[in-house]
Each structure stands twice: as C-alpha cells, then as structure tokens.
Write a protein that holds these residues in place. Structure first.
Motif: not given
Length: 328
Positions: A43-66
């Motif tokens: 939402q804040c436009g920092d997609m680099e950090m968004a991707c870092q958090v997403f890639d570091a998640m040990p488990e991703r569910d449908a909510v995370s991916c959406n």
C-alpha cells in the motif's frame, strides 16, 4: 491492526517502526502479521520490502498469495514477478480471489496466451459464474477483438449488470449486430449510460451505420437525458463525415457552442471536409484549429492542399507565409 492503520495512512515510516516491534516481539513468522506487513508495504509502494517479507515467510497461504499478488498487480501490472507469484500460487494449490482474478485478466497482454490460461483455470474451478470474473473475461476478449469468446462468456452468464452489457457491446465494435445487442440490452431492462453510448456510437462510426447512429444519438439526449460528451460528438462527426454529410456534421457542432473549441471534434470536421472537398467548412474548422493548435503543421498542410486543389493559389501563399512566420 497497527500495520493496517499504517497502510491506510500510507505511512511506510510508521509501518517500518511497527515492523521492528513485531520482530522484537518474535512475531516475524506469524502468518497474520506477515500478511499485514506485505499489505502495508504494498500500500505504501515499497514493493521491494513487500517481496522480502513474502519470500521470507516460512508458510504462505491463499491470503498471503492474494495480498502479494494484488500488491504487485497494483504496482506494475502483470509483470514477470507478478506472473511468477501467480504460477507459484497455483502450483501450491492456493485459490486466487475474484478481485485478483479480475485484475489479472484486465492486465494480461493482448497478444499472449495468459488470458486463455486464466480462463481455463476459472472454468476448471467453477468460477465463471462469478459476476466480477465473467465481466473481466468479457473485457479481456473485447480488448482482443475476440467476439466469439466474448459471446460464449456472455451467453453463459446467469446474471449480468451494466458492465457486462457495455463490455459485450464494445466487443461488437466491428460487427453489424451491435445495434441488435444494444436493443437487447434495453429490452432486458438495463438502462444505458455514457459508456454504453460511447461504445455503440464508436461502432456506428466504424461500420458506417449512419441512420442507426443518429437515431441512438437522438435517444441519448431526448430519451435518456444523457448530455453528449466530446467522445460521443467526435464519433458522430466522424460517422457523418465518412458518409459525405459534412454540412450535417458542421451543423451538429454549430448547435453546441462548447464543441467549437474542442480540437478532437474540429480535427474530425477538418478531415471530413478535406476528403469531400468542402472548402467552406474546412476553412471554418482550420481557422479555429490554427488558433487552438498554432504549432500543428498538419492543419496548415491540409488547408494548403485544399487551396491547391481548388486553384486558390493566393490563399495558398498566405498559408505558406503563416507557416514560415511560425517557423514550421
């Protein structure tokens, strides 16, 4: 909750502070916190950090991916990165929500196969009856000028709204059944809006349906009390001009004082005048355009050709001098 508040305020600075607190509290692997972090950074436009958090998640569910996919689509459309997340999401068996599906269909490249792949996935998972998804499919096939697939989707829809009708009418822009589809819409009880008339008048312009186009233009004003926009009027002027009805096109613009200063409409009028050698109206349109767009050499050239073709060499020299004086 704090991260959602930061996302709503579009404050990445506060969001990073909350992120640090989350890490200190040992919540870096908590799914709901990670989802909120991805959403906040997106939402804040920092997609680099968004991707870092997403890639570091040990488990991703449908909510995370959406959440991740929605953020990527909102910042760059269907980029290779968004495509990779989409494929990984499907590969892990997670289901995209209807908003994400609709966004993917709206962003897919017109010359690629990805839209067809998404459509196939939608059918396999029984989502083709969801209104937002079906509308997105209609709009996709309309952009691709694929009337066959658009009609297939449209006819299978259990429910349709104004957006559905506008999309299928737009898909008929090169098909003579466009007027029939418009009447079918009206008969179904759906009231057309500005977008509907923009689509159907543009189709009438492309197909040369002058009588039907003028009837609809009259209905738009008198029956539906919709004030014509510049886009509507430009389509009608083009339509009349192609049919050689230049005087009628000029009369249309004369009745609406606001159109006399609209370059789009005047350019259409000048073009029609030059094609059908109507020097009187060409001079009127050109004079206004030269005032509105004094550095557009095309208007000068159009007028010069008309003067040359009609033997008005003195006027031709005047226009040449005007061009020289302007450095064109």
């Amino acid at each position: 909750s704090a991260l959602r508040a930061c996302a709503g305020a579009r404050s990445a600075e506060l969001g990073r502070a909350v992120h640090r607190d989350a890490l200190s509290a040992g919540l870096s692997a908590d799914a709901s916190v990670c989802d909120a972090l991805v959403e906040m950074y997106a939402q804040c436009g920092d997609m680099e950090m968004a991707c870092q958090v997403f890639d570091a998640m040990p488990e991703r569910d449908a909510v995370s991916c959406n959440v991740m996919l929605a953020g990527l689509l909102g910042h760059g459309g269907l980029s290779p990165q968004a495509t990779e997340v989409w494929r990984r999401m499907l590969g892990e068996g997670h289901k995209p929500d209807s908003v994400v599906l609709s966004t993917i269909l709206c962003h897919h490249p017109d010359d690629g196969k990805q839209g067809l792949e998404v459509h196939a996935w939608v059918i396999r998972h029984g989502l083709e009856t969801e209104l937002s998804v079906a509308n997105a499919l209609l709009e996709m096939y309309s952009r691709k000028n694929d009337l066959g697939h658009a009609l297939s989707v449209f006819e299978s829809m259990p429910m349709r709204d104004l957006a559905s009708w506008n999309a299928i009418i737009s898909a008929h822009r090169q098909d003579f059944r466009v007027l029939m589809m418009f009447r079918r819409m009206v008969d179904s009880g759906v009231r057309p809006d500005e977008t509907t008339f923009a689509a159907v008048l543009s189709a009438c312009d492309s197909l040369g349906l002058v009588e039907g186009g003028m009837r609809l233009f009259s209905e738009m004003e008198n029956k539906y009390t919709i004030q014509p926009t510049v886009q509507h009027c430009t389509s009608v002027v083009n339509m009349l001009g192609k049919a050689g009805m230049v005087d009628e096109a000029y009369e249309l613009t004369s009745k609406r004082a606001c159109l006399g200063s609209e370059p789009t409409v005047l350019r259409a009028l000048l073009h029609a005048s030059s094609v059908h050698a109507n020097i009187r109206i060409a001079e009127i349109a050109a004079k206004k355009l030269l005032d509105l767009e004094p550095d557009n050499a095309h208007h000068f050239v159009t007028l010069m050709k008309m003067y040359e073709n009609t033997g008005r060499f003195e006027d031709l020299e005047k226009v040449k001098k005007m061009m020289r004086d302007k450095g064109l």
